[in-house]
Design a protein around this motif. Structure first.
Motif, short mmCIF file in Angstrom:
data_model
loop_
_atom_site.label_atom_id
_atom_site.label_comp_id
_atom_site.label_asym_id
_atom_site.label_seq_id
_atom_site.Cartn_x
_atom_site.Cartn_y
_atom_site.Cartn_z
N MET A 190 -21.20 98.10 67.81
CA MET A 190 -21.71 99.42 68.09
C MET A 190 -23.23 99.33 68.25
O MET A 190 -23.91 98.65 67.49
CB MET A 190 -21.37 100.38 66.95
N ASP A 191 -23.71 100.05 69.19
CA ASP A 191 -25.14 100.12 69.44
C ASP A 191 -25.79 100.96 68.34
O ASP A 191 -25.28 102.02 67.97
CB ASP A 191 -25.38 100.75 70.81
N ASN A 192 -26.91 100.51 67.80
CA ASN A 192 -27.60 101.23 66.72
C ASN A 192 -27.95 102.66 67.09
O ASN A 192 -27.99 103.53 66.22
CB ASN A 192 -28.86 100.48 66.29
N LYS A 193 -28.20 102.92 68.36
CA LYS A 193 -28.57 104.28 68.75
C LYS A 193 -27.38 105.25 68.62
O LYS A 193 -27.57 106.45 68.57
CB LYS A 193 -29.13 104.32 70.17
N ASP A 194 -26.18 104.70 68.54
CA ASP A 194 -24.99 105.54 68.38
C ASP A 194 -24.61 105.77 66.92
O ASP A 194 -23.73 106.57 66.62
CB ASP A 194 -23.80 104.92 69.12
N TRP A 195 -25.21 105.04 66.01
CA TRP A 195 -24.89 105.11 64.57
C TRP A 195 -25.49 106.38 63.97
O TRP A 195 -26.66 106.68 64.13
CB TRP A 195 -25.45 103.88 63.88
N ILE A 196 -24.67 107.13 63.24
CA ILE A 196 -25.14 108.32 62.54
C ILE A 196 -25.07 108.01 61.05
O ILE A 196 -24.01 108.07 60.42
CB ILE A 196 -24.31 109.56 62.88
N ALA A 197 -26.20 107.63 60.49
CA ALA A 197 -26.27 107.20 59.10
C ALA A 197 -25.84 108.31 58.15
O ALA A 197 -25.21 108.05 57.12
CB ALA A 197 -27.68 106.73 58.75
N GLY A 198 -26.15 109.56 58.47
CA GLY A 198 -25.77 110.67 57.61
C GLY A 198 -24.27 110.81 57.44
O GLY A 198 -23.78 111.12 56.36
N ALA A 199 -23.53 110.57 58.52
CA ALA A 199 -22.06 110.64 58.43
C ALA A 199 -21.54 109.54 57.50
O ALA A 199 -20.66 109.78 56.67
CB ALA A 199 -21.43 110.53 59.82
N ALA A 200 -22.09 108.34 57.65
CA ALA A 200 -21.67 107.22 56.80
C ALA A 200 -21.99 107.50 55.34
O ALA A 200 -21.19 107.20 54.45
CB ALA A 200 -22.35 105.93 57.27
N LYS A 201 -23.13 108.09 55.08
CA LYS A 201 -23.52 108.39 53.70
C LYS A 201 -22.65 109.49 53.11
O LYS A 201 -22.27 109.43 51.93
CB LYS A 201 -25.00 108.78 53.64
N ALA A 202 -22.31 110.50 53.88
CA ALA A 202 -21.44 111.57 53.39
C ALA A 202 -20.06 111.02 53.03
O ALA A 202 -19.49 111.39 52.00
CB ALA A 202 -21.32 112.68 54.43
N LEU A 203 -19.54 110.13 53.86
CA LEU A 203 -18.24 109.52 53.55
C LEU A 203 -18.34 108.61 52.33
O LEU A 203 -17.40 108.55 51.53
CB LEU A 203 -17.71 108.77 54.76
N ALA A 204 -19.47 107.94 52.16
CA ALA A 204 -19.66 107.11 50.96
C ALA A 204 -19.66 107.97 49.70
O ALA A 204 -19.13 107.57 48.66
CB ALA A 204 -20.97 106.33 51.06
N ILE A 205 -20.21 109.17 49.79
CA ILE A 205 -20.19 110.10 48.66
C ILE A 205 -18.74 110.46 48.32
O ILE A 205 -18.32 110.40 47.16
CB ILE A 205 -20.99 111.39 48.99
N ILE A 206 -17.96 110.83 49.32
CA ILE A 206 -16.56 111.19 49.09
C ILE A 206 -15.79 110.01 48.51
O ILE A 206 -15.01 110.17 47.57
CB ILE A 206 -15.92 111.70 50.40
N GLU A 207 -16.01 108.82 49.04
CA GLU A 207 -15.29 107.64 48.56
C GLU A 207 -15.74 107.18 47.18
O GLU A 207 -15.05 106.39 46.54
CB GLU A 207 -15.46 106.49 49.56
N ALA A 208 -16.85 107.68 46.69
CA ALA A 208 -17.33 107.30 45.36
C ALA A 208 -16.43 107.84 44.25
O ALA A 208 -16.39 107.30 43.15
CB ALA A 208 -18.76 107.80 45.14
N PHE A 209 -15.69 108.89 44.53
CA PHE A 209 -14.81 109.50 43.54
C PHE A 209 -13.47 108.76 43.50
O PHE A 209 -12.95 108.35 44.52
CB PHE A 209 -14.57 110.98 43.87
N ASP A 210 -12.94 108.61 42.28
CA ASP A 210 -11.61 108.04 42.12
C ASP A 210 -10.99 108.56 40.83
O ASP A 210 -11.49 109.52 40.24
CB ASP A 210 -11.64 106.50 42.17
N GLU A 211 -9.93 107.94 40.38
CA GLU A 211 -9.21 108.40 39.19
C GLU A 211 -10.07 108.31 37.92
O GLU A 211 -10.99 107.53 37.85
CB GLU A 211 -7.98 107.53 38.98
#
Length: 119
Positions: free
Chosen positions: A1-22
Motif C-alpha cells: 500500500m502506498d503511504n499516501k493511502d494509509w489513514i493512521a487514525g483508522a488503524a489507531k481506532a481499530l487498535a483501541i477496539i482490539e485492546a479490549f478482551d475478556e
C-alpha cells in the motif's frame, strides 16, 4: 500500500477496539487502553471519547468498555461473507437424520438462525 493511502487514525481506532478482551481487559482506564494499543494516554482518551460518541464504547467516566454496537463490525462481515450462505443449506440437510436442534452462529439479515430438527 502506498503511504499516501494509509489513514493512521483508522488503524489507531481499530487498535483501541482490539485492546479490549475478556475479564482483565474488559473495562479499562485510558492509561491501560493506551498501553495495550500502543498510543499515548492523551491520544487513547481522544479516541475513546470519539468512539463513545459514535456508540462503539461506553464509560462511567473512569473506565471504558465496548458497547454492543461494536458487534456491527462483525455483523457486516457475516452479512457479506460467503461462508454463512454456504453453510446454511448443509445444516438444513443434516438436521433430519439427527432429530435434534442444529444452529449456526451466522446471521441472516439481523436475526440469528437456528434450524429445528423436525422434518
Amino acid at each position: 500500500m502506498d503511504n499516501k493511502d494509509w489513514i493512521a487514525g483508522a488503524a489507531k481506532a481499530l487498535a483501541i477496539i482490539e485492546a479490549f478482551d475478556e475479564e482483565e481487559h474488559a473495562r479499562m482506564t485510558p492509561t491501560a487502553v493506551a498501553g495495550r494499543a500502543g498510543l499515548s494516554r492523551t491520544a487513547a482518551r481522544r479516541y475513546l471519547l470519539t468512539l463513545r460518541e459514535l456508540g462503539y464504547i461506553d464509560t462511567d467516566g473512569k473506565l471504558f468498555w465496548l458497547a454492543p454496537r461494536v458487534l456491527r463490525l462483525g455483523q457486516s462481515y457475516l452479512d457479506s461473507a460467503r461462508l454463512p450462505r454456504t453453510v446454511q443449506p448443509f445444516l438444513q440437510r443434516t438436521r433430519r437424520p439427527f432429530r435434534r436442534r442444529r444452529s449456526s452462529p451466522f446471521s441472516t439479515n439481523t436475526t440469528w438462525s437456528t434450524w429445528p430438527a423436525t422434518a
